[in-house]
Write a protein that holds these residues in place. Structure first.
Motif, PDB file in Angstrom:
ATOM      1  N   ARG A  46       0.825  -1.199   0.000  1.00 19.60           N
ATOM      2  CA  ARG A  46       0.000   0.000   0.000  1.00 19.60           C
ATOM      3  C   ARG A  46       0.866   1.258   0.000  1.00 19.60           C
ATOM      4  O   ARG A  46       1.823   1.362   0.754  1.00 19.60           O
ATOM      5  N   LEU A  47       0.525   2.185  -0.892  1.00 24.60           N
ATOM      6  CA  LEU A  47       1.236   3.464  -0.951  1.00 24.60           C
ATOM      7  C   LEU A  47       0.854   4.333   0.245  1.00 24.60           C
ATOM      8  O   LEU A  47      -0.282   4.301   0.715  1.00 24.60           O
ATOM      9  N   ARG A  48       1.825   5.109   0.717  1.00 24.33           N
ATOM     10  CA  ARG A  48       1.599   6.079   1.798  1.00 24.33           C
ATOM     11  C   ARG A  48       2.008   7.454   1.293  1.00 24.33           C
ATOM     12  O   ARG A  48       2.662   7.579   0.265  1.00 24.33           O
ATOM     13  N   ALA A  49       1.671   8.464   2.039  1.00 24.16           N
ATOM     14  CA  ALA A  49       2.034   9.837   1.663  1.00 24.16           C
ATOM     15  C   ALA A  49       3.538   9.907   1.398  1.00 24.16           C
ATOM     16  O   ALA A  49       4.340   9.390   2.169  1.00 24.16           O
ATOM     17  N   GLY A  50       3.900  10.495   0.265  1.00 27.37           N
ATOM     18  CA  GLY A  50       5.295  10.657  -0.104  1.00 27.37           C
ATOM     19  C   GLY A  50       5.870   9.511  -0.921  1.00 27.37           C
ATOM     20  O   GLY A  50       6.959   9.625  -1.460  1.00 27.37           O
ATOM     21  N   ASP A  51       5.147   8.370  -0.995  1.00 26.32           N
ATOM     22  CA  ASP A  51       5.609   7.240  -1.798  1.00 26.32           C
ATOM     23  C   ASP A  51       5.442   7.545  -3.282  1.00 26.32           C
ATOM     24  O   ASP A  51       4.607   8.355  -3.675  1.00 26.32           O
ATOM     25  N   ALA A  52       6.208   6.847  -4.089  1.00 24.26           N
ATOM     26  CA  ALA A  52       6.082   6.944  -5.543  1.00 24.26           C
ATOM     27  C   ALA A  52       6.181   5.545  -6.121  1.00 24.26           C
ATOM     28  O   ALA A  52       6.829   4.667  -5.544  1.00 24.26           O
ATOM     29  N   VAL A  53       5.532   5.352  -7.244  1.00 21.99           N
ATOM     30  CA  VAL A  53       5.625   4.090  -7.967  1.00 21.99           C
ATOM     31  C   VAL A  53       5.733   4.414  -9.453  1.00 21.99           C
ATOM     32  O   VAL A  53       5.098   5.353  -9.934  1.00 21.99           O
ATOM     33  N   THR A  54       6.577   3.685 -10.156  1.00 26.81           N
ATOM     34  CA  THR A  54       6.684   3.815 -11.601  1.00 26.81           C
ATOM     35  C   THR A  54       6.132   2.532 -12.201  1.00 26.81           C
ATOM     36  O   THR A  54       6.556   1.435 -11.827  1.00 26.81           O
ATOM     37  N   LEU A  55       5.160   2.698 -13.104  1.00 23.31           N
ATOM     38  CA  LEU A  55       4.509   1.564 -13.734  1.00 23.31           C
ATOM     39  C   LEU A  55       4.905   1.485 -15.194  1.00 23.31           C
ATOM     40  O   LEU A  55       5.099   2.509 -15.848  1.00 23.31           O
ATOM     41  N   GLU A  56       5.020   0.276 -15.694  1.00 21.67           N
ATOM     42  CA  GLU A  56       5.359   0.055 -17.090  1.00 21.67           C
ATOM     43  C   GLU A  56       4.353  -0.931 -17.663  1.00 21.67           C
ATOM     44  O   GLU A  56       3.963  -1.886 -17.005  1.00 21.67           O
ATOM     45  N   ALA A  57       3.921  -0.664 -18.898  1.00 20.41           N
ATOM     46  CA  ALA A  57       2.963  -1.545 -19.568  1.00 20.41           C
ATOM     47  C   ALA A  57       3.353  -1.674 -21.032  1.00 20.41           C
ATOM     48  O   ALA A  57       4.211  -0.943 -21.523  1.00 20.41           O
ATOM     49  N   ARG A  58       2.654  -2.555 -21.736  1.00 16.92           N
ATOM     50  CA  ARG A  58       3.022  -2.763 -23.131  1.00 16.92           C
ATOM     51  C   ARG A  58       2.387  -1.765 -24.082  1.00 16.92           C
ATOM     52  O   ARG A  58       2.740  -1.729 -25.244  1.00 16.92           O
ATOM     53  N   HIS A  59       1.405  -0.958 -23.628  1.00  7.57           N
ATOM     54  CA  HIS A  59       0.902   0.072 -24.533  1.00  7.57           C
ATOM     55  C   HIS A  59       1.965   1.167 -24.650  1.00  7.57           C
ATOM     56  O   HIS A  59       2.858   1.255 -23.837  1.00  7.57           O
ATOM     57  N   PHE A  60       1.880   1.962 -25.693  1.00  5.36           N
ATOM     58  CA  PHE A  60       2.948   2.920 -25.945  1.00  5.36           C
ATOM     59  C   PHE A  60       2.441   4.345 -25.769  1.00  5.36           C
ATOM     60  O   PHE A  60       1.260   4.589 -25.624  1.00  5.36           O
ATOM     61  N   GLY A  61       3.385   5.274 -25.788  1.00  7.74           N
ATOM     62  CA  GLY A  61       3.043   6.680 -25.617  1.00  7.74           C
ATOM     63  C   GLY A  61       3.258   7.112 -24.178  1.00  7.74           C
ATOM     64  O   GLY A  61       3.672   6.347 -23.324  1.00  7.74           O
ATOM     65  N   ARG A  62       2.963   8.374 -23.922  1.00  9.21           N
ATOM     66  CA  ARG A  62       3.094   8.937 -22.582  1.00  9.21           C
ATOM     67  C   ARG A  62       1.714   9.369 -22.134  1.00  9.21           C
ATOM     68  O   ARG A  62       0.894   9.803 -22.930  1.00  9.21           O
ATOM     69  N   SER A  63       1.488   9.263 -20.817  1.00 11.07           N
ATOM     70  CA  SER A  63       0.170   9.644 -20.319  1.00 11.07           C
ATOM     71  C   SER A  63       0.276  10.291 -18.952  1.00 11.07           C
ATOM     72  O   SER A  63       1.248  10.102 -18.217  1.00 11.07           O
ATOM     73  N   HIS A  64      -0.738  11.064 -18.654  1.00  9.89           N
ATOM     74  CA  HIS A  64      -0.914  11.661 -17.327  1.00  9.89           C
ATOM     75  C   HIS A  64      -2.309  11.257 -16.881  1.00  9.89           C
ATOM     76  O   HIS A  64      -3.294  11.525 -17.577  1.00  9.89           O
ATOM     77  N   HIS A  65      -2.401  10.591 -15.734  1.00 12.53           N
ATOM     78  CA  HIS A  65      -3.655  10.005 -15.284  1.00 12.53           C
ATOM     79  C   HIS A  65      -3.985  10.556 -13.907  1.00 12.53           C
ATOM     80  O   HIS A  65      -3.205  10.437 -12.979  1.00 12.53           O
ATOM     81  N   GLU A  66      -5.159  11.166 -13.797  1.00 15.76           N
ATOM     82  CA  GLU A  66      -5.639  11.688 -12.508  1.00 15.76           C
ATOM     83  C   GLU A  66      -6.896  10.948 -12.093  1.00 15.76           C
ATOM     84  O   GLU A  66      -7.755  10.661 -12.916  1.00 15.76           O
ATOM     85  N   HIS A  67      -6.965  10.659 -10.788  1.00 15.91           N
ATOM     86  CA  HIS A  67      -8.169  10.061 -10.198  1.00 15.91           C
ATOM     87  C   HIS A  67      -8.801  11.086  -9.274  1.00 15.91           C
ATOM     88  O   HIS A  67      -8.108  11.833  -8.608  1.00 15.91           O
ATOM     89  N   SER A  68     -10.120  11.073  -9.212  1.00 16.33           N
ATOM     90  CA  SER A  68     -10.800  11.817  -8.148  1.00 16.33           C
ATOM     91  C   SER A  68     -11.918  10.940  -7.615  1.00 16.33           C
ATOM     92  O   SER A  68     -12.452  10.081  -8.313  1.00 16.33           O
TER      93      SER A  68
END
Length: 126
Positions: A46-68
């Motif tokens: 589980r992520l906590r405040a200040g943690d970071a994770v880098t994810l890699e997938a087989r789709h290509f391109g760059r993205s910025h993803h926001e959740h609310s």
């Protein structure tokens, strides 16, 4: 830059939905069809405040993803989980065409599947 906006109703309060979304293992399970995996930072748990994770997938391109996450006005026991994804594809104008015709529908289906997985009612009982 193409954009995807998707809203999913989850039958749990926002705090519970947010908590499920902090689980790196849950995320990678939900994205199994894209072979997405954690390759840097916090790779499991589980992520906590200040943690970071880098994810890699087989789709290509760059993205910025926001959740609310916000309470559903129609049902106080549910959450409206909203995803906004801006993305680009390499190769200039050809990449733009690929992004619109292929990548956008693919990412929309991928995120909808992930959201359906996260919206299952058994996660809070894990």
């Amino acid at each position: 830059m193409p954009r995807i906006e998707l809203t999913t109703v989850v039958q749990a309060v926002p705090e519970t939905v947010f908590d499920v979304c902090l689980d790196v293992d849950m995320h990678t399970e939900s994205m199994g069809s894209s072979a997405e995996r954690a390759v840097g930072g916090i790779a499991t748990g589980r992520l906590r405040a200040g943690d970071a994770v880098t994810l890699e997938a087989r789709h290509f391109g760059r993205s910025h993803h926001e959740h609310s996450f916000r309470p559903n006005p129609a049902d106080s026991s549910a959450t409206l989980m909203r995803d906004v994804i801006d993305f680009t594809a390499p190769m200039g104008p050809v990449g733009g065409l690929v992004a619109s015709v292929i990548l956008r529908p693919y990412l929309q289906r991928l995120i909808a599947r992930r959201n359906s997985y996260l919206a299952r009612d058994d996660h809070g009982r894990r």
